[in-house]
Every structure is written in C-alpha cells, then in structure tokens.
Design a protein around this motif. Structure first.
Motif, PDB file in Angstrom:
ATOM      1  N   SER A 165      14.060  23.258 -22.982  1.00  0.00           N
ATOM      2  CA  SER A 165      13.666  22.056 -22.248  1.00  0.00           C
ATOM      3  C   SER A 165      14.195  20.778 -22.901  1.00  0.00           C
TER       4      SER A 165
ATOM      5  N   THR B 294      14.046  19.638 -26.318  1.00  0.00           N
ATOM      6  CA  THR B 294      13.298  18.957 -27.392  1.00  0.00           C
ATOM      7  C   THR B 294      14.257  18.373 -28.437  1.00  0.00           C
TER       8      THR B 294
ATOM      9  N   ILE C  39      19.429  36.245 -23.716  1.00  0.00           N
ATOM     10  CA  ILE C  39      19.132  37.196 -24.805  1.00  0.00           C
ATOM     11  C   ILE C  39      17.631  37.521 -24.830  1.00  0.00           C
TER      12      ILE C  39
ATOM     13  N   SER D 254      25.489  30.951 -25.884  1.00  0.00           N
ATOM     14  CA  SER D 254      25.593  30.567 -27.305  1.00  0.00           C
ATOM     15  C   SER D 254      26.423  31.543 -28.139  1.00  0.00           C
TER      16      SER D 254
ATOM     17  N   ASN E 282      14.260  32.737 -17.662  1.00  0.00           N
ATOM     18  CA  ASN E 282      15.081  32.468 -16.472  1.00  0.00           C
ATOM     19  C   ASN E 282      15.590  33.799 -15.905  1.00  0.00           C
TER      20      ASN E 282
ATOM     21  N   TYR F 229       7.262  24.118 -20.877  1.00  0.00           N
ATOM     22  CA  TYR F 229       8.374  25.087 -20.917  1.00  0.00           C
ATOM     23  C   TYR F 229       7.960  26.278 -21.788  1.00  0.00           C
TER      24      TYR F 229
ATOM     25  N   ASP G 250      22.341  25.548 -23.015  1.00  0.00           N
ATOM     26  CA  ASP G 250      21.420  26.640 -22.696  1.00  0.00           C
ATOM     27  C   ASP G 250      22.084  27.513 -21.638  1.00  0.00           C
TER      28      ASP G 250
ATOM     29  N   THR H 123       9.606  24.160 -28.423  1.00  0.00           N
ATOM     30  CA  THR H 123       9.561  23.956 -29.879  1.00  0.00           C
ATOM     31  C   THR H 123       8.700  22.748 -30.234  1.00  0.00           C
TER      32      THR H 123
HETATM   33  C1  LIG Z   1      12.502  29.460 -27.354  1.00  0.00           C
HETATM   34  S1  LIG Z   1      13.489  28.860 -26.055  1.00  0.00           S
HETATM   35  C2  LIG Z   1      14.076  27.328 -26.703  1.00  0.00           C
HETATM   36  C3  LIG Z   1      13.038  26.259 -26.600  1.00  0.00           C
HETATM   37  C4  LIG Z   1      13.589  24.854 -26.835  1.00  0.00           C
HETATM   38  N1  LIG Z   1      13.900  24.639 -28.222  1.00  0.00           N
HETATM   39  C5  LIG Z   1      12.608  23.829 -26.332  1.00  0.00           C
HETATM   40  O1  LIG Z   1      12.007  23.114 -27.143  1.00  0.00           O
HETATM   41  O2  LIG Z   1      12.386  23.758 -25.121  1.00  0.00           O
HETATM   42  C6  LIG Z   1      14.938  29.894 -26.134  1.00  0.00           C
HETATM   43  C7  LIG Z   1      16.019  29.497 -25.152  1.00  0.00           C
HETATM   44  O3  LIG Z   1      17.155  30.350 -25.357  1.00  0.00           O
HETATM   45  C8  LIG Z   1      17.873  30.359 -24.134  1.00  0.00           C
HETATM   46  N2  LIG Z   1      18.884  31.435 -24.167  1.00  0.00           N
HETATM   47  C9  LIG Z   1      18.682  32.768 -24.117  1.00  0.00           C
HETATM   48  N3  LIG Z   1      19.856  33.432 -24.163  1.00  0.00           N
HETATM   49  C10 LIG Z   1      20.825  32.492 -24.283  1.00  0.00           C
HETATM   50  C11 LIG Z   1      22.231  32.553 -24.410  1.00  0.00           C
HETATM   51  N4  LIG Z   1      22.890  33.718 -24.382  1.00  0.00           N
HETATM   52  N5  LIG Z   1      22.916  31.389 -24.540  1.00  0.00           N
HETATM   53  C12 LIG Z   1      22.259  30.196 -24.524  1.00  0.00           C
HETATM   54  N6  LIG Z   1      20.917  30.075 -24.403  1.00  0.00           N
HETATM   55  C13 LIG Z   1      20.203  31.201 -24.288  1.00  0.00           C
HETATM   56  C14 LIG Z   1      16.781  30.531 -23.093  1.00  0.00           C
HETATM   57  O4  LIG Z   1      17.197  30.137 -21.816  1.00  0.00           O
HETATM   58  C15 LIG Z   1      15.666  29.624 -23.675  1.00  0.00           C
HETATM   59  O5  LIG Z   1      15.691  28.357 -23.082  1.00  0.00           O
END
Ligand SMILES: C[S@@+](CC[C@H](N)C(=O)[O-])C[C@H]1O[C@@H](n2cnc3c(N)ncnc32)[C@H](O)[C@@H]1O
Length: 245
Positions: free
Chosen positions: A60, A62, A123, A91, A117, A30, A78, A34
């Motif tokens: 994903s 974690t 964001i 969020s 996505n 993914y 998410d 993290t």
């Molecule tokens: C760095 S990734 C997180 C990785 C996750 N901790 C993992 O281990 O797979 C950031 C995530 O923020 C989500 N995201 C972005 N904008 C968002 C929003 N407005 N509300 C919720 N999730 C959001 C994205 O879809 C993405 O999956």
C-alpha cells in the motif's frame, strides 16, 4: 500533532499504531501493512536526505510515504499496484542499474496465509512449507544485492508460521538465504500488534490447544559487502585455497 516516532536504541522495537503524524503512511486496511515507524528508523540510521530508497514489494506504499516526508528519493514496486505512484513489477527482476540504490526495505509475504491479489506471480501464493518459497525469495535477494551500492543496507521484515499444529521457522530460513550474499548488521525483534489473532478467542484457543500466537517479526538488517567480489565468490576462493593446502 505531527510527532515523529522515537529512534530505537535497542533491538526490541514496539509501536502501538501502524502510522504516525498527520498524514497516513500506507493504508492500515491493506493486508500485512508495514508499521511505518520501522521504515522511519531505518531511514534515520542508514540514509540521508536525497538518497535513493527502493521497496520492491511495497504493497500500500508505506515506504513511499515515509520516504517522501523524510525527503528521500523513493521507488516503490509491487506485482499488483494499488496506487498510481507504485510501479508494476516482479521483484525477481528489478529494472534498475547495478550499484545504484542507497537503501532497500522489503516486508515480503511470509507464506500463503494472506490473500494480497489475484496476480499469478504473487509470491504470497506459495506456502512457506515448500522450498520453492525460499528459492523464489532468494531471486529477490539476489536482485537487491545487484542494485544496492556496496556498503549499503537492506532491511527485510518477516515472521514465522504456525498453522495446523506445524511450526515453520520462516525467519531463520530467509536469514540463511540472506547470509549467502550479505553481511549482518543486526537482527531486530519487532512486536506484532493489531493483528487478527489479538483477541480473547485466540488467547483461549492458544491455551486450550497448547500453542503460541505469533508475538513478533524479525527485521534483518543486512549490508552489501564493500569488497569488489561478492560474498559467494569470496567463499569459493577461500575454499579453493583451503583445498589446495
Ligand atoms: C507484506 S505486503 C507489503 C506491505 C507493504 N510494505 C505495506 O506497508 O503496505 C507484501 C507485498 O508483496 C507483494 N508481492 C508478492 N509477490 C511479489 C512479486 N513477485 N513482485 C513484487 N511484489 C510482490 C504483494 O502484492 C504484497 O503487496
């Protein structure tokens, strides 16, 4: 082999692999996944079995996997869920009661550098060079403050950006926003590994064009103030008192 990560005692955290143990934690394919040991370390320090942990941007999953193995209750949201146990939610508006959560972990986007996505409210479509990026993440910070129980901890992982000869201190800028609402427990430096720029080609580019590759991320460990009033309100009261003098 079902080895657990070591508990970190210093503020420099380094782990060679994304996951540990026999079962996967999240999906190491993914984008921006993290490292699971970060969540493991936070759980051991700031929660106990049965506590409720929330990840508002759980990618994903974690956080979900680590929490389940450590017998914590967990809710993962998410904007674009990739698993059925992740709830679709923005969020900036979390459907949970005030003061109801024992720990929050977020690994947020840190610019528009990764395509997560197609969702228009992601964001990660906003550049960290725009103030809007921080304004939108501040809405997430405020929601975290609202749902956390007083005295409980938020862990926020984020990195800086260097693109097209321009450095943006994303970590410092997010930390400023966090400090408006939370007290600082500590700041941890997490070594970045396994990233796409970890190649001989990027090494030579960094030397040839005289820039640095990102070598770490910040983990801001923040605590919701214990007092009845928020940090912001307390500040206003202090300021009014000062002005009256
Ligand atoms: C760095 S990734 C997180 C990785 C996750 N901790 C993992 O281990 O797979 C950031 C995530 O923020 C989500 N995201 C972005 N904008 C968002 C929003 N407005 N509300 C919720 N999730 C959001 C994205 O879809 C993405 O999956």
């Amino acid at each position: 082999m079902n080895e657990k990560p070591k508990l970190e005692a210093t503020t420099l955290w380094d782990y060679p692999t994304q996951s540990y143990g026999e079962t996967p934690k999240g999906d190491n394919k993914y984008p921006g996944v993290t490292p699971a040991f970060i969540i493991y370390n936070l759980l051991q320090r700031y929660t106990k079995p049965g506590d409720l942990v929330v990840d508002p941007m759980c990618g994903s999953g974690t956080t979900i996997d680590v929490c389940k193995e450590e017998k914590r209750r967990v809710i993962g949201y998410d904007i674009a869920p990739v698993r059925t146990d992740i709830i679709q939610n923005d969020s900036r508006n979390i459907p949970l009661d005030d003061n109801s959560v024992d720990m929050i972990f977020i690994d947020s986007p840190y610019s528009d550098n990764i395509h997560y996505n197609e969702h228009p409210d992601c964001i990660g479509k906003i550049s960290c060079e725009e103030e809007k990026f921080y304004d939108e993440l501040e809405k997430v910070i405020k929601e975290c403050l609202r749902i956390l129980k007083p005295g409980k901890v938020l862990g926020w992982l984020i990195g800086d950006q260097w693109v097209k000869k321009r450095f943006t201190p994303v970590g410092f800028k997010i930390y400023q926003r966090l400090c408006k609402y939370f007290d600082t427990v500590d700041i941890v430096c997490v070594v970045r590994r396994g990233q796409t720029s970890n190649t001989a080609l990027w090494y030579h580019r960094a030397l040839k064009f005289n820039f640095f590759l990102r070598g770490f991320k910040y983990l801001f460990i923040m605590r919701k103030p214990d007092d009845k009033e928020s940090k912001e309100e307390n500040r206003k009261i202090e300021w009014t008192r000062y002005e009256r003098k």
